[in-house]
Design a protein around this motif. Structure first.
Motif, PDB file in Angstrom:
ATOM      1  N   ASN A 125      31.693 -24.648  -9.788  1.00 48.75           N
ATOM      2  CA  ASN A 125      31.267 -23.459 -10.350  1.00 48.75           C
ATOM      3  C   ASN A 125      30.805 -22.369  -9.444  1.00 48.75           C
ATOM      4  OD1 ASN A 125      31.228 -24.859 -12.897  1.00 48.75           O
ATOM      5  ND2 ASN A 125      29.112 -25.683 -12.578  1.00 48.75           N
ATOM      6  N   MET A 126      31.442 -21.175  -9.651  1.00 49.93           N
ATOM      7  CA  MET A 126      31.118 -20.004  -8.805  1.00 49.93           C
ATOM      8  C   MET A 126      29.716 -19.820  -8.496  1.00 49.93           C
ATOM      9  SD  MET A 126      32.940 -18.170  -6.940  1.00 49.93           S
ATOM     10  CE  MET A 126      34.331 -19.097  -7.645  1.00 49.93           C
ATOM     11  N   PHE A 127      29.238 -19.525  -7.551  1.00 47.59           N
ATOM     12  CA  PHE A 127      27.951 -19.312  -7.080  1.00 47.59           C
ATOM     13  C   PHE A 127      27.125 -20.691  -7.101  1.00 47.59           C
ATOM     14  CE2 PHE A 127      29.033 -15.553  -9.940  1.00 47.59           C
ATOM     15  CZ  PHE A 127      29.254 -14.592  -8.811  1.00 47.59           C
ATOM     16  N   GLU A 128      27.716 -21.758  -6.968  1.00 49.82           N
ATOM     17  CA  GLU A 128      26.855 -22.932  -6.829  1.00 49.82           C
ATOM     18  C   GLU A 128      26.445 -23.088  -5.709  1.00 49.82           C
ATOM     19  OE1 GLU A 128      27.357 -27.399  -8.861  1.00 49.82           O
ATOM     20  OE2 GLU A 128      28.988 -26.684  -7.391  1.00 49.82           O
ATOM     21  N   THR A 129      27.393 -22.735  -4.620  1.00 50.08           N
ATOM     22  CA  THR A 129      27.035 -22.931  -3.274  1.00 50.08           C
ATOM     23  C   THR A 129      25.584 -21.926  -3.029  1.00 50.08           C
ATOM     24  OG1 THR A 129      28.369 -21.143  -2.353  1.00 50.08           O
ATOM     25  CG2 THR A 129      29.042 -23.353  -2.396  1.00 50.08           C
ATOM     26  N   LEU A 130      25.369 -20.936  -3.496  1.00 49.06           N
ATOM     27  CA  LEU A 130      24.207 -20.276  -3.411  1.00 49.06           C
ATOM     28  C   LEU A 130      23.103 -20.748  -3.892  1.00 49.06           C
ATOM     29  CD1 LEU A 130      25.826 -16.337  -3.933  1.00 49.06           C
ATOM     30  CD2 LEU A 130      25.018 -17.600  -1.725  1.00 49.06           C
ATOM     31  N   THR A 131      22.972 -21.240  -5.215  1.00 47.28           N
ATOM     32  CA  THR A 131      22.149 -21.646  -6.059  1.00 47.28           C
ATOM     33  C   THR A 131      21.733 -23.020  -5.405  1.00 47.28           C
ATOM     34  OG1 THR A 131      23.446 -22.727  -7.626  1.00 47.28           O
ATOM     35  CG2 THR A 131      22.458 -20.577  -8.011  1.00 47.28           C
ATOM     36  N   LEU A 132      22.323 -23.853  -4.891  1.00 46.49           N
ATOM     37  CA  LEU A 132      22.169 -25.155  -4.290  1.00 46.49           C
ATOM     38  C   LEU A 132      21.477 -24.823  -2.788  1.00 46.49           C
ATOM     39  CD1 LEU A 132      25.293 -27.225  -4.908  1.00 46.49           C
ATOM     40  CD2 LEU A 132      23.109 -27.596  -5.853  1.00 46.49           C
ATOM     41  N   ALA A 133      21.883 -23.672  -2.016  1.00 48.67           N
ATOM     42  CA  ALA A 133      21.489 -23.351  -0.801  1.00 48.67           C
ATOM     43  C   ALA A 133      19.949 -22.870  -0.794  1.00 48.67           C
ATOM     44  CB  ALA A 133      22.383 -22.559   0.001  1.00 48.67           C
ATOM     45  N   ARG A 134      19.836 -22.133  -1.967  1.00 45.93           N
ATOM     46  CA  ARG A 134      18.314 -21.476  -2.492  1.00 45.93           C
ATOM     47  C   ARG A 134      17.650 -22.691  -2.670  1.00 45.93           C
ATOM     48  NH1 ARG A 134      18.481 -19.000  -8.192  1.00 45.93           N
ATOM     49  NH2 ARG A 134      18.691 -21.287  -8.650  1.00 45.93           N
ATOM     50  N   ASP A 135      17.911 -23.549  -3.384  1.00 47.99           N
ATOM     51  CA  ASP A 135      17.204 -24.779  -3.914  1.00 47.99           C
ATOM     52  C   ASP A 135      16.438 -25.592  -2.689  1.00 47.99           C
ATOM     53  OD1 ASP A 135      17.255 -23.713  -6.437  1.00 47.99           O
ATOM     54  OD2 ASP A 135      18.505 -25.269  -7.187  1.00 47.99           O
ATOM     55  N   TYR A 136      17.707 -25.835  -1.580  1.00 46.00           N
ATOM     56  CA  TYR A 136      17.405 -26.588  -0.432  1.00 46.00           C
ATOM     57  C   TYR A 136      16.466 -25.860   0.542  1.00 46.00           C
ATOM     58  CZ  TYR A 136      18.646 -28.941   3.969  1.00 46.00           C
ATOM     59  OH  TYR A 136      18.591 -29.627   5.241  1.00 46.00           O
ATOM     60  N   ALA A 137      16.659 -24.702   0.603  1.00 47.25           N
ATOM     61  CA  ALA A 137      15.968 -23.920   1.254  1.00 47.25           C
ATOM     62  C   ALA A 137      14.421 -23.766   0.937  1.00 47.25           C
ATOM     63  CB  ALA A 137      16.365 -22.207   1.328  1.00 47.25           C
ATOM     64  N   ALA A 138      14.294 -23.766  -0.459  1.00 50.95           N
ATOM     65  CA  ALA A 138      12.922 -23.859  -1.013  1.00 50.95           C
ATOM     66  C   ALA A 138      12.403 -25.409  -0.666  1.00 50.95           C
ATOM     67  CB  ALA A 138      13.006 -23.593  -2.578  1.00 50.95           C
ATOM     68  N   GLU A 139      13.078 -26.270  -0.883  1.00 54.11           N
ATOM     69  CA  GLU A 139      12.511 -27.440  -0.680  1.00 54.11           C
ATOM     70  C   GLU A 139      12.094 -27.860   0.958  1.00 54.11           C
ATOM     71  OE1 GLU A 139      13.628 -32.277  -1.668  1.00 54.11           O
ATOM     72  OE2 GLU A 139      14.874 -30.567  -2.121  1.00 54.11           O
ATOM     73  N   VAL A 140      12.827 -27.186   1.884  1.00 47.43           N
ATOM     74  CA  VAL A 140      12.284 -27.304   3.264  1.00 47.43           C
ATOM     75  C   VAL A 140      11.748 -26.186   3.847  1.00 47.43           C
ATOM     76  CG1 VAL A 140      14.801 -28.826   3.792  1.00 47.43           C
ATOM     77  CG2 VAL A 140      14.867 -26.380   4.042  1.00 47.43           C
ATOM     78  N   LYS A 141      11.138 -25.249   2.759  1.00 45.87           N
ATOM     79  CA  LYS A 141      10.419 -24.276   3.266  1.00 45.87           C
ATOM     80  C   LYS A 141      11.061 -23.337   4.277  1.00 45.87           C
ATOM     81  CE  LYS A 141       6.156 -26.558   1.678  1.00 45.87           C
ATOM     82  NZ  LYS A 141       6.821 -27.569   1.134  1.00 45.87           N
ATOM     83  N   LYS A 142      12.375 -22.963   3.985  1.00 47.51           N
ATOM     84  CA  LYS A 142      12.961 -21.801   4.814  1.00 47.51           C
ATOM     85  C   LYS A 142      13.470 -20.509   3.963  1.00 47.51           C
ATOM     86  CE  LYS A 142      14.476 -24.787   8.504  1.00 47.51           C
ATOM     87  NZ  LYS A 142      15.708 -25.541   9.019  1.00 47.51           N
TER      88      LYS A 142
END
Length: 579
Positions: free
Chosen positions: A462-479
């Motif tokens: 899905n287009m933009f999935e890499t962005l949304t997954l990275a956003r969620d990852y960043a939130a989880e590791v507090k970056k």
């Protein structure tokens, strides 16, 4: 220095012993040697000395490049710009070469401080870095993609040597066939060789994930990065020298130094999306694609078929003889017929144990079909090579082991390291694209302090999935991560050619550039058709397909040059304001 001191001490001690003298080490010397051994593991969230020095030298190249385009900048305000190529199989491998080629033509390439890759883009990244001057010779990389594959005999010779190793796995097989058949090169150098290079090229960072932590957590044990200087877990901040990856450690001490893996093996580890069962979802035949039929036993069966199918396709790329190619076509047809033959009647009213036994038998029948086909070939070089290949491959497919690597954190005494990583002698490094198909985790936060990320998107999902997954990852590791406008996500079925996600405060700005977009697809229907035509899991591309992806990637850079220059100028200002 520590290693040299330790070596000299042992040489002196041995020499004196041979002439009948004993030299006792005092407590200080013993503790110093012990300190040196323990320092084999580097625990820090800061850049290691080697990367820091390379980046310092690379900034001079970036500064000169900015000046040549009339962008005012001082040494202190050189922006930290990274190009992060997504995964996407051969489409990503070819697309990255096209993007870099055009960036060089547009005088943008030397503005990059870093180059990061995941999955398929690691294939081409590892290939181009074989040339210490690749930034000036990208025409050679393009020509290689369009050239002949490496002969099967050469690939088998490499495979024969790897098969003698203790931790031989399917990653070795995948690595040699993608190297020989897709990248058309057997790159036998070591990544650590690049540690002493001049900063002619952006600093390379490759990404993988640890398989167990990917499936079971915690998130800190998932992302694994490899650079010319260090390899280790990004969020844990524990690293070893890249030359020691695969050596034997215990309790934080280096026990046995093993030879460093070459780039062929590393390529197999980094681009091994087949290692997890997610990749079989598009292979389910109609007779199995009904409610309740896909369970663990069915997935195991599809996994065996998928591996055989892909390895046959890759082997084709190393073959020129028409008769041999015809024989491979026959094998592929045999496997397809076996998969598509409706066997649902055998599964009616069967328990889970009975289903497991039935699917296990069908998996063995697939392997037996390959053996029978191999034995039916006419005597000659191709039959000999196929026999050698099946001897290596078939047992590994049933074992289904990927990326087996000695664990440098085995019995490491640090509570911040997840218990699993402290308790196992080996871990399994696999394709990072299974978690996030762009290497964002290595470039978020203060360690590399990135101002601007250029993100050419070659993914098939899905287009933009890499962005949304990275956003969620960043939130989880507090970056920090830039905000994503929800309106953008509504355009996933027919995206624009370029999006800018503005970074605020410590979050980097991201220029997101889908390979297929409104510039090269007239509507959503054509966009979908292009995504399917150039899907990730298919036979290696024809020359026409390779040329098409190259030209599409080049055109995207050329079309969006003005946007890239504008964001680069803003990154200079941003860096200046940080001083």
């Amino acid at each position: 220095m520590c290693q040299q001191w330790h070596t000299n001490w042992r040489v002196i001690h041995t020499a004196l012993h041979e002439i009948g003298l004993e030299l006792e080490m005092n407590g200080v010397e013993e503790r110093y040697i012990d300190f040196c051994l323990k320092k084999a593991i580097h625990q820090s969230q800061s850049l290691c000395a080697g990367e820091k020095e390379y980046v310092h030298q690379r900034k001079r190249v970036v500064l000169e490049s900015l000046s040549s385009l009339g962008i005012n900048c001082t040494t202190d305000s050189v922006p930290h710009i990274a190009l992060l190529a997504s995964g996407g199989g051969q489409r990503a491998a070819v697309g990255l070469v096209g993007s870099l080629y055009q960036m060089e033509k547009e005088h943008l390439l030397d503005m990059l401080l870093y180059l990061g890759s995941v999955s398929g883009s690691t294939w081409s990244m590892s290939s181009i870095y074989n040339d210490p001057q690749w930034s000036e010779n990208l025409g050679t990389a393009v020509s290689r993609l369009l050239g002949p594959g490496v002969p099967l005999e050469e690939a088998l010779a490499w495979l024969g040597e790897r098969g003698k190793e203790e931790h031989f796995s399917l990653s070795d097989i995948w690595g040699v066939l993608t190297s020989a058949g897709i990248m058309k090169q057997m790159d036998l150098r070591h990544l650590s060789d690049e540690a002493s290079r001049k900063a002619t090229n952006p600093y390379p960072i490759y990404s993988a994930i640890e398989k167990y932590c990917y499936s079971h957590g915690p998130i800190q044990g998932k992302w694994f990065e490899v650079t010319p200087h260090e390899a280790g877990f990004t969020e844990l901040g524990v690293f070893i020298k890249t030359s020691l990856l695969g050596s034997k450690f215990q309790n934080g001490k280096l026990l046995v130094k093993k030879p460093e893996m070459d780039m062929v093996k590393l390529q197999g580890i980094l681009g091994s999306a087949l290692a997890l069962d997610q990749t079989i979802k598009d292979l389910i035949p109609p007779w199995l694609n009904v409610s309740g039929q896909i369970d663990g036993a069915a997935e195991d069966y599809l996994r065996v078929y998928n591996a055989l199918n892909k390895l046959v396709a890759l082997t084709r790329s190393t073959i020129k003889d028409p008769t041999a190619l015809s024989d491979l076509d026959k094998l592929q047809k045999i496997l397809e017929d076996m998969l598509n033959h409706d066997k649902s009647v055998w599964l009616e009213s069967k328990s889970s144990e009975e289903r497991k036994s039935i699917f296990g038998q069908w998996s063995l029948e697939l392997l037996a079909a390959v053996q029978t086909w191999s034995q039916s070939l006419e005597d000659g070089a191709f039959k000999t090579n196929v026999s050698l290949l099946t001897k290596q491959v078939l047992p590994m497919i049933m074992k289904w082991e990927w990326g087996t690597t000695r664990n440098f954190l085995y019995q490491y005494q640090d509570s911040t390291v997840p218990p699993y990583l402290r308790s196992t002698e080996t871990f399994h490094l696999i394709d990072a694209g299974l978690l996030i198909n762009v290497g964002y985790p290595s470039f978020l936060g203060e360690k590399r302090d990135i101002d601007l990320i250029i993100a050419p998107e070659y993914s098939a999902g899905n287009m933009f999935e890499t962005l949304t997954l990275a956003r969620d990852y960043a939130a989880e590791v507090k970056k920090p991560f830039p905000d994503i406008d929800s309106k953008i996500l509504e355009e996933r079925d027919w995206p624009k050619g370029c999006y800018v996600l503005e970074g605020k405060e410590k979050a980097p700005t991201i220029v997101y550039m889908p390979l297929f977009n409104r510039h090269n697809c007239k509507d959503a229907v054509e966009f979908k058709a292009k995504m399917e035509e150039f899907s990730t899991f298919q036979r290696p591309y024809s020359q026409e397909k390779i040329k098409f992806v190259l030209e599409t990637a080049k055109a995207n850079i050329k079309t969006n040059k003005a946007t890239l220059l504008r964001e680069i100028k803003k990154a200079v200002l941003r860096r200046h304001n940080k001083i």
